[in-house]
Design an enzyme around this catalytic site. Sequence first.
Site, PDB file in Angstrom:
ATOM      1  N   HIS A   1      34.491  43.365  46.132  1.00 35.79           N
ATOM      2  CA  HIS A   1      35.228  42.494  47.056  1.00 35.79           C
ATOM      3  C   HIS A   1      36.658  43.040  47.138  1.00 35.79           C
ATOM      4  CE1 HIS A   1      37.481  38.799  48.114  1.00 35.79           C
ATOM      5  NE2 HIS A   1      36.342  38.291  48.547  1.00 35.79           N
TER       6      HIS A   1
ATOM      7  N   ASP B   1      34.790  41.003  37.313  1.00 34.91           N
ATOM      8  CA  ASP B   1      35.032  40.022  38.370  1.00 34.91           C
ATOM      9  C   ASP B   1      33.822  39.089  38.364  1.00 34.91           C
ATOM     10  OD1 ASP B   1      34.871  38.627  40.745  1.00 34.91           O
ATOM     11  OD2 ASP B   1      35.456  40.303  42.019  1.00 34.91           O
TER      12      ASP B   1
ATOM     13  N   GLN C   1      31.158  35.694  41.445  1.00 36.67           N
ATOM     14  CA  GLN C   1      29.804  35.338  41.882  1.00 36.67           C
ATOM     15  C   GLN C   1      28.818  35.213  40.720  1.00 36.67           C
ATOM     16  OE1 GLN C   1      29.217  34.329  44.839  1.00 36.67           O
ATOM     17  NE2 GLN C   1      31.006  35.088  45.957  1.00 36.67           N
TER      18      GLN C   1
ATOM     19  N   LYS D   1      34.032  27.997  43.288  1.00 34.59           N
ATOM     20  CA  LYS D   1      32.659  28.491  43.437  1.00 34.59           C
ATOM     21  C   LYS D   1      31.726  27.916  42.365  1.00 34.59           C
ATOM     22  CE  LYS D   1      34.158  32.963  45.303  1.00 34.59           C
ATOM     23  NZ  LYS D   1      34.072  32.912  46.758  1.00 34.59           N
TER      24      LYS D   1
ATOM     25  N   CYS E   1      34.700  40.137  53.145  1.00 36.40           N
ATOM     26  CA  CYS E   1      35.812  40.691  52.343  1.00 36.40           C
ATOM     27  C   CYS E   1      35.320  41.836  51.469  1.00 36.40           C
ATOM     28  CB  CYS E   1      36.485  39.616  51.491  1.00 36.40           C
ATOM     29  SG  CYS E   1      37.185  38.292  52.452  1.00 36.40           S
TER      30      CYS E   1
HETATM   31  N1  C6P Z   1      34.225  35.692  47.876  1.00 36.44           N
HETATM   32  C1  C6P Z   1      32.814  35.109  49.765  1.00 36.44           C
HETATM   33  O1  C6P Z   1      32.533  34.458  50.776  1.00 36.44           O
HETATM   34  P1  C6P Z   1      38.882  33.860  45.400  1.00 36.44           P
HETATM   35  O2  C6P Z   1      39.138  33.940  46.878  1.00 36.44           O
HETATM   36  O3  C6P Z   1      40.061  34.365  44.605  1.00 36.44           O
HETATM   37  O4  C6P Z   1      38.366  32.544  44.954  1.00 36.44           O
HETATM   38  O5  C6P Z   1      37.663  34.862  45.107  1.00 36.44           O
HETATM   39  C2  C6P Z   1      37.753  36.209  45.509  1.00 36.44           C
HETATM   40  C3  C6P Z   1      36.486  36.926  45.228  1.00 36.44           C
HETATM   41  C4  C6P Z   1      36.486  37.938  44.284  1.00 36.44           C
HETATM   42  N2  C6P Z   1      35.357  38.596  43.949  1.00 36.44           N
HETATM   43  C5  C6P Z   1      34.187  38.287  44.508  1.00 36.44           C
HETATM   44  C6  C6P Z   1      32.950  39.033  44.068  1.00 36.44           C
HETATM   45  C7  C6P Z   1      34.104  37.285  45.479  1.00 36.44           C
HETATM   46  O6  C6P Z   1      32.930  36.989  46.028  1.00 36.44           O
HETATM   47  C8  C6P Z   1      35.294  36.594  45.867  1.00 36.44           C
HETATM   48  C9  C6P Z   1      35.255  35.555  46.940  1.00 36.44           C
HETATM   49  C10 C6P Z   1      34.017  34.722  48.943  1.00 36.44           C
HETATM   50  O7  C6P Z   1      32.118  36.042  49.398  1.00 36.44           O
HETATM   51  C11 C6P Z   1      35.216  34.487  49.799  1.00 36.44           C
HETATM   52  S1  C6P Z   1      35.795  35.970  50.565  1.00 36.44           S
END
Ligand code: C6P
Length: 412
Positions: free
Chosen positions: A129, A206, A209, A232, A370
């Site tokens: 991401h 990270d 997910q 999440k 993203c």
């Molecule tokens: N992915 C998706 O629709 P934040 O925005 O900081 O809570 O998470 C960022 C982020 C980082 N790593 C991974 C693997 C992610 O999936 C995400 C967030 C969402 O896939 C929003 S773009």
Amino acid sequence: MQTQTASEFDVAKVRADFPILTQTVNGKPLVYLDNAATSHKPQCVIDTINHFYAAHNSNVHRGVHYLSQLATRELEGARDIVKKFLNAASDKEVIFTKGTTDGINLVAQSYGRKFIKEGEEIIISALEHHANIVPWQMLCEQVGAVLRVIPINDDGELLMEEYEKLLNPKTKFVSVNYVSNALGTINPVKRIIELAHAQDVPVLIDGAQSAPHLKVDVRELDCDFYAFSGHKVCGPTGIGILYGKQHLLEQMPPVQGGGDMIKVVTFEKTTYNDLPYKFEAGTPHIEGGIGLGRAIQYLESVGLDNIAAYEHELLEYATELIGGIPGVRIIGTAKDKASVLSFLINDIHPHDIGTILDQEGIAIRAGHHCAQPVMQRFNVPSTARASFAFYNTKEEIDALANAIHTVIEVFG
Ligand code: C6P
């Protein structure tokens, strides 16, 4: 708790905990399949946040008065819940952040700027991401380091032999996701960590997910850092967690200065607070932290193993049903996957797919998620993505399949 089989999992009972799921959208029952973007919140989390404002609202770590002590106890109680959830060794290793993005940036700017030098290398993967790409690129610009990328195969799996080749004496950091948000691939993070540690290289996972879907024990995994987002995992937005091994966090400088992160301030010198407060400048997201603690308790009451087993069955069902529709192409066919089905239908633009599904009350995400480099790897500008949670049902997947047939009819 004994793991339930997917057929034993009482999804109706779970759904009753989520008030938002009962609504209709465009005259149809809401089918929410955008859980990788954010999950819904159970009533207990909503009640916890309401109750905080109605009865306990106060600033933390500052006041001697009753409400402040209550709020402090609740927030620190939430930290302890997270500590146990991750099996961290100490509360000092659990830092409240704004979310995954914030946690990764913290490590890049603190650990990275202190320990990574010109010409040294940082390894990420082609599945990342943007939140696990851009902070490292920024660091590379700042210190003159070099970003190296583990490639993937056509199924969306990391090429581990290429990773082994990338690791070399110049490697100073590895940062990879556990589960890809764009494809759902579950990465072999334990092996990635072992190989990096064999060369004394720390690893950030990270967990944006993985936290909602997989039980994670940071000590068993032996990761050095693990970042995830509250929103999440059925918790509030604007709150997240950075886990870090204490001996590393102790050596890292704070990135933000201000209240709460100090012990003594004079104009000549400031001494920083102990962990974890050294990294928590300013008034924290108090109700967010407390809400996150409640969300984790909720997930644990459902059982992470039950969630993983049930969601696996949903994903298998969806893969077979949707993948079997003529014209549908699934992007991301790794052997080990969690909760994400990315797909294309003929040459129909994913935004058009998303719009027609929305008319049927079905929420999916359409776009690059993203993760533009993942799209570039598959030579597509975007995909349609259905992502499942433990409150979804097979009937909802049937509704998705029917709506996909409608999309195909509309576009001929
Ligand atoms: N992915 C998706 O629709 P934040 O925005 O900081 O809570 O998470 C960022 C982020 C980082 N790593 C991974 C693997 C992610 O999936 C995400 C967030 C969402 O896939 C929003 S773009």
